[in-house]
Design an enzyme around this catalytic site. Structure first.
Site, PDB file in Angstrom:
ATOM      1  N   HIS A 107      36.887  49.377  42.241  1.00 49.95           N
ATOM      2  CA  HIS A 107      37.885  48.328  41.991  1.00 49.95           C
ATOM      3  C   HIS A 107      38.307  48.293  40.523  1.00 49.95           C
ATOM      4  O   HIS A 107      37.555  48.727  39.635  1.00 49.95           O
ATOM      5  CB  HIS A 107      37.334  46.955  42.405  1.00 49.95           C
ATOM      6  CG  HIS A 107      36.117  46.556  41.621  1.00 49.95           C
ATOM      7  ND1 HIS A 107      36.186  45.999  40.349  1.00 49.95           N
ATOM      8  CD2 HIS A 107      34.802  46.638  41.921  1.00 49.95           C
ATOM      9  CE1 HIS A 107      34.976  45.754  39.906  1.00 49.95           C
ATOM     10  NE2 HIS A 107      34.109  46.135  40.830  1.00 49.95           N
ATOM     11  N   GLU A 109      29.717  45.279  47.497  1.00 47.65           N
ATOM     12  CA  GLU A 109      28.874  45.375  46.311  1.00 47.65           C
ATOM     13  C   GLU A 109      27.422  45.081  46.671  1.00 47.65           C
ATOM     14  O   GLU A 109      27.132  44.432  47.681  1.00 47.65           O
ATOM     15  CB  GLU A 109      29.368  44.361  45.256  1.00 47.65           C
ATOM     16  CG  GLU A 109      28.559  44.282  43.969  1.00 47.65           C
ATOM     17  CD  GLU A 109      28.616  45.560  43.159  1.00 47.65           C
ATOM     18  OE1 GLU A 109      27.870  46.502  43.509  1.00 47.65           O
ATOM     19  OE2 GLU A 109      29.394  45.619  42.197  1.00 47.65           O
TER      20      GLU A 109
END
Length: 226
Positions: free
Chosen positions: A15, A95
């Protein structure tokens, strides 16, 4: 499996810059999964999208994306909507779970413990270890390989995820040792690694991950990249 159905390219992207990359205390107020990109993070993703479009040769792409907001926003800012024939939110690419709302001082202490204990095996309080993420990435790989069997599967695959998850994906794919994994740095925000199919239908990385400490990879580990 018909090896000719394997995609030509499997691109992984971290990201773009998020609010947490600028202010670690945001975890005390905002859930990790809800932390957005910064304006610069959107710009990073847009630039990466232009490079990915060239890599994909304007051909269709199958996308798997973490459900975290910063990953979703990165995908949006890539500007590849016209190429995405298949898109799938994939929670197993999220994550590493560190905690819920985080105590910044406590997390910093745990990071020091993790550095001594080992990033792969250390489990954060109320969170996950690297080995936990490895296990769910392994489960995801089984799904991805089944998707390759679809006769209409695109020749390009894109995973929009997180730094640790990217490293563990490659560790699992290339069968790297824990010792080697422990030396690897996360890619930067909106940075990519691409698995390129070779004439023998195996894959090689377009470039290695940087290492933060010295370790001489084995011949098998070195053979993972071009």
């Amino acid at each position: 499996m018909d090896l000719s159905r394997r995609p030509l390219r499997i691109a992984l992207i971290r990201h773009g810059e998020s609010e947490a990359n600028l202010d670690k205390t945001i975890f005390e107020r905002v859930p990790d999964h809800a932390i957005p990109l910064t304006p610069h993070g959107h710009e990073q993703a847009a630039k990466a999208g232009r490079e990915l479009r060239e890599l994909f040769e304007d051909e269709p792409v199958r996308v798997y994306v973490s459900p975290y907001l910063r990953a979703q926003q990165t995908l949006d800012s890539l500007g590849l909507d016209d190429l995405i024939g298949f898109g799938c939110e994939e929670p197993r690419l999220r994550e590493q779970d560190w905690a819920n709302y985080q105590d910044t001082a406590d997390i910093e202490q745990q990071k020091e413990l993790r550095d001594r204990y080992g990033h792969f095996f250390y489990r954060f309080t109320d969170g996950e270890s690297g080995s936990d993420v490895y296990d769910r990435v392994s489960s995801f790989l089984e799904t991805m390989h089944r998707d390759f069997e679809n006769p209409n599967a695109p020749r390009n695959v894109l995973l929009v995820s997180h730094g640790l998850t990217m490293r563990l994906f490659c560790m699992r794919w290339f069968h790297w040792s824990v010792r080697f994994f422990e030396t690897l740095r996360n890619p930067g925000n909106a940075e990519t690694r691409v698995l390129l199919r070779q004439p023998d239908f195996r894959y090689k990385l377009d470039r290695p991950f940087e290492q933060w400490t010295h370790y001489e990879p084995t011949e098998r580990e070195r053979s993972a990249w071009l």
